[in-house]
Scaffold this motif. Structure first.
Motif, PDB file in Angstrom:
ATOM      1  N   SER A  73       0.937  -1.270   0.036  1.00 53.83           N
ATOM      2  CA  SER A  73       0.023  -0.130   0.039  1.00 53.83           C
ATOM      3  C   SER A  73       0.941   1.402  -0.095  1.00 53.83           C
ATOM      4  N   ALA A  74       0.662   2.242  -0.966  1.00 55.41           N
ATOM      5  CA  ALA A  74       1.302   3.519  -1.064  1.00 55.41           C
ATOM      6  C   ALA A  74       1.203   4.553  -0.272  1.00 55.41           C
ATOM      7  N   GLN A  75      -0.059   4.795   0.085  1.00 57.05           N
ATOM      8  CA  GLN A  75      -0.512   5.982   0.761  1.00 57.05           C
ATOM      9  C   GLN A  75      -1.763   5.715   1.871  1.00 57.05           C
ATOM     10  N   LEU A  76      -1.982   6.766   2.628  1.00 57.93           N
ATOM     11  CA  LEU A  76      -2.935   6.596   3.651  1.00 57.93           C
ATOM     12  C   LEU A  76      -3.351   8.261   3.722  1.00 57.93           C
ATOM     13  N   TRP A  77      -4.796   8.219   3.542  1.00 53.19           N
ATOM     14  CA  TRP A  77      -5.485   9.754   3.937  1.00 53.19           C
ATOM     15  C   TRP A  77      -5.906   9.790   5.355  1.00 53.19           C
ATOM     16  N   ILE A  78      -5.410  10.796   5.960  1.00 47.86           N
ATOM     17  CA  ILE A  78      -5.734  10.932   7.383  1.00 47.86           C
ATOM     18  C   ILE A  78      -6.670  12.137   7.399  1.00 47.86           C
ATOM     19  N   THR A  79      -7.992  12.080   8.047  1.00 51.84           N
ATOM     20  CA  THR A  79      -8.725  13.102   8.121  1.00 51.84           C
ATOM     21  C   THR A  79      -8.968  13.476   9.539  1.00 51.84           C
ATOM     22  N   GLY A  80      -9.664  14.988   9.735  1.00 51.54           N
ATOM     23  CA  GLY A  80      -9.949  15.213  11.077  1.00 51.54           C
ATOM     24  C   GLY A  80     -10.015  16.850  10.748  1.00 51.54           C
ATOM     25  N   VAL A  81      -9.641  17.551  12.191  1.00 50.85           N
ATOM     26  CA  VAL A  81      -9.640  19.088  12.025  1.00 50.85           C
ATOM     27  C   VAL A  81      -8.478  19.784  12.488  1.00 50.85           C
ATOM     28  N   GLY A  82      -8.252  21.066  12.181  1.00 45.82           N
ATOM     29  CA  GLY A  82      -6.992  21.614  12.792  1.00 45.82           C
ATOM     30  C   GLY A  82      -5.639  21.289  12.039  1.00 45.82           C
ATOM     31  N   PHE A  83      -5.686  20.819  10.979  1.00 47.75           N
ATOM     32  CA  PHE A  83      -4.229  20.642  10.241  1.00 47.75           C
ATOM     33  C   PHE A  83      -4.043  21.682   9.827  1.00 47.75           C
ATOM     34  N   THR A  84      -2.529  21.905   9.624  1.00 46.19           N
ATOM     35  CA  THR A  84      -2.034  23.123   9.160  1.00 46.19           C
ATOM     36  C   THR A  84      -0.782  23.089   8.181  1.00 46.19           C
ATOM     37  N   VAL A  93       0.028  18.036   3.833  1.00 43.97           N
ATOM     38  CA  VAL A  93      -1.302  18.546   4.306  1.00 43.97           C
ATOM     39  C   VAL A  93      -2.009  19.437   3.286  1.00 43.97           C
ATOM     40  N   PHE A  94      -3.263  19.040   2.759  1.00 40.98           N
ATOM     41  CA  PHE A  94      -4.017  19.465   1.783  1.00 40.98           C
ATOM     42  C   PHE A  94      -4.747  20.902   2.176  1.00 40.98           C
ATOM     43  N   ASN A  95      -5.467  20.502   3.416  1.00 44.86           N
ATOM     44  CA  ASN A  95      -5.977  21.702   4.062  1.00 44.86           C
ATOM     45  C   ASN A  95      -6.286  21.359   5.651  1.00 44.86           C
ATOM     46  N   ARG A  96      -7.289  22.122   6.142  1.00 49.01           N
ATOM     47  CA  ARG A  96      -7.448  21.849   7.544  1.00 49.01           C
ATOM     48  C   ARG A  96      -8.061  20.412   8.002  1.00 49.01           C
ATOM     49  N   THR A  97      -8.500  19.694   7.050  1.00 42.80           N
ATOM     50  CA  THR A  97      -9.267  18.603   7.487  1.00 42.80           C
ATOM     51  C   THR A  97      -8.744  17.235   6.744  1.00 42.80           C
ATOM     52  N   HIS A  98      -7.726  17.510   5.697  1.00 38.21           N
ATOM     53  CA  HIS A  98      -7.183  16.551   5.112  1.00 38.21           C
ATOM     54  C   HIS A  98      -5.567  16.499   5.016  1.00 38.21           C
ATOM     55  N   MET A  99      -4.878  15.112   5.039  1.00 42.64           N
ATOM     56  CA  MET A  99      -3.695  15.028   4.933  1.00 42.64           C
ATOM     57  C   MET A  99      -3.351  13.965   4.236  1.00 42.64           C
ATOM     58  N   LEU A 100      -2.305  13.759   3.539  1.00 43.92           N
ATOM     59  CA  LEU A 100      -1.959  12.433   2.848  1.00 43.92           C
ATOM     60  C   LEU A 100      -0.483  11.986   3.267  1.00 43.92           C
ATOM     61  N   VAL A 101      -0.435  10.703   3.656  1.00 47.30           N
ATOM     62  CA  VAL A 101       0.694   9.924   4.122  1.00 47.30           C
ATOM     63  C   VAL A 101       1.348   9.205   3.105  1.00 47.30           C
ATOM     64  N   ARG A 102       2.425   9.478   2.170  1.00 43.10           N
ATOM     65  CA  ARG A 102       2.929   8.544   1.241  1.00 43.10           C
ATOM     66  C   ARG A 102       4.002   7.664   1.848  1.00 43.10           C
ATOM     67  N   LEU A 103       3.873   6.285   1.753  1.00 43.74           N
ATOM     68  CA  LEU A 103       5.030   5.450   2.230  1.00 43.74           C
ATOM     69  C   LEU A 103       6.199   5.491   1.273  1.00 43.74           C
ATOM     70  N   ARG A 104       7.502   5.657   1.592  1.00 42.30           N
ATOM     71  CA  ARG A 104       8.724   5.822   0.788  1.00 42.30           C
ATOM     72  C   ARG A 104       8.787   4.268   0.194  1.00 42.30           C
ATOM     73  N   GLU A 105       9.618   4.132  -0.868  1.00 39.66           N
ATOM     74  CA  GLU A 105       9.798   3.054  -1.432  1.00 39.66           C
ATOM     75  C   GLU A 105      10.908   2.149  -0.572  1.00 39.66           C
ATOM     76  N   GLY A 106      10.698   0.925  -0.421  1.00 37.73           N
ATOM     77  CA  GLY A 106      11.558   0.077   0.262  1.00 37.73           C
ATOM     78  C   GLY A 106      11.255   0.251   1.749  1.00 37.73           C
ATOM     79  N   ARG A 107      10.204   0.843   2.162  1.00 35.64           N
ATOM     80  CA  ARG A 107       9.910   0.941   3.461  1.00 35.64           C
ATOM     81  C   ARG A 107       8.601   0.404   3.890  1.00 35.64           C
ATOM     82  N   ALA A 108       8.250   0.150   5.114  1.00 33.18           N
ATOM     83  CA  ALA A 108       6.927  -0.577   5.436  1.00 33.18           C
ATOM     84  C   ALA A 108       6.140   0.279   6.457  1.00 33.18           C
TER      85      ALA A 108
END
Length: 269
Positions: A18-29, A59-74
């Motif tokens: 899996s390459a990425q994970l969306w994290i949602t919430g509030v208060g992201f900067t 971080v795209f906005n105050r409610t959404h950020m994207l975590v991308r796993l680097r190649e060769g990592r777990a």
């Protein structure tokens, strides 16, 4: 605004596929926001993950950020829940943060008896219509005549052609007038058939082989600026990457200005 993360314990992540994970919430900067509002977002995971080494954070906005796993990592050494246990929105660690399970890490799909495997290459970035670069698919037991199934769909002979191939890499060239994706986003290889039947990737969910970026455009402007007293300049267009967009101006040298903020349709200098 106090930062909070929405729990998503049922989200499944393959340990390395899996390459990425969306994290949602509030208060992201996001750093570099106009008016000096916003700081560098920092997350603390359990099991531990290190930004820059294990993953990249956007971080795209105050409610959404994207975590991308680097190649060769777990995502984790062993299957199990993945928690965000700490957060810093730019003013230091938030002591009132409540840990949240954001995914469940599951084992990768077993190797296929045919020996065909595909490597995740989400750090391979291509424009929708690249002028020079080709798509490289890395793995084992590959061949020139392998049939590839992509998502979004692409067809050999219609959208792309195989330029060359060895057992460990296939190089694909985009045909004239075609795009790797109609919109920006990941390009997934869903299955591959080297003559012994299709081999599904990651239990049919696919493996990311490239990150397709939108073709950037710049809009013409009639705005007037002075040689030295105009302190801020906005350049509008489309396809700008908020992770970092560089512009070449003429006759202004790069040392004469800083990139203050980047949005999807605006770069502020």
């Amino acid at each position: 605004e106090c930062p909070k993360v929405a729990p998503k314990p049922l989200t499944s992540l393959f340990r390395t596929h899996s390459a990425q994970l969306w994290i949602t919430g509030v208060g992201f900067t996001r750093p570099g926001a106009l008016g000096g509002i916003g700081g560098e977002m920092k997350l603390e995971f359990e099991p531990a993950l290190k930004v820059g080494t294990d993953y990249m954070l956007t971080v795209f906005n105050r409610t959404h950020m994207l975590v991308r796993l680097r190649e060769g990592r777990a995502w984790a050494a062993q299957p199990g829940p993945l928690y965000v246990v700490g957060i810093d929105a730019g003013a230091g660690p938030y002591e009132g943060f409540k840990p949240a399970a954001v995914a469940h890490v599951v084992p990768d799909a077993d190797s296929h008896p045919s020996g065909v495997e595909i490597q995740r290459t989400n750090s391979q970035v291509l424009y929708q219509t690249p002028a020079i670069r080709h798509l490289e698919i890395h793995g084992t037991s590959l061949s020139m005549n392998a049939d590839l199934e992509f998502f979004p769909p692409l067809s050999k002979g219609t959208d792309y052609k195989v330029l060359r191939a060895t057992s460990d890499v296939m190089v694909l060239g985009l045909l004239a007038g075609k795009m790797w994706r109609q919109t920006a986003g990941p390009l997934n290889l869903m299955s591959i058939d080297t003559g012994k039947g299709p081999v599904e990737m990651a239990h049919g969910t696919g493996i990311v082989v490239a990150d397709v970026a939108a073709n950037p455009t710049v809009a013409t402007s009639t705005a007037r600026i002075t040689a030295s007293t105009t302190r801020r300049l906005s350049i509008y267009g489309t396809g700008f990457s908020i992770d970092g967009t560089e512009l070449t101006l003429e006759p202004t040298s790069r040392s004469a200005y800083d990139v203050e903020a980047v949005y999807e349709n605006e770069v502020v200098l």
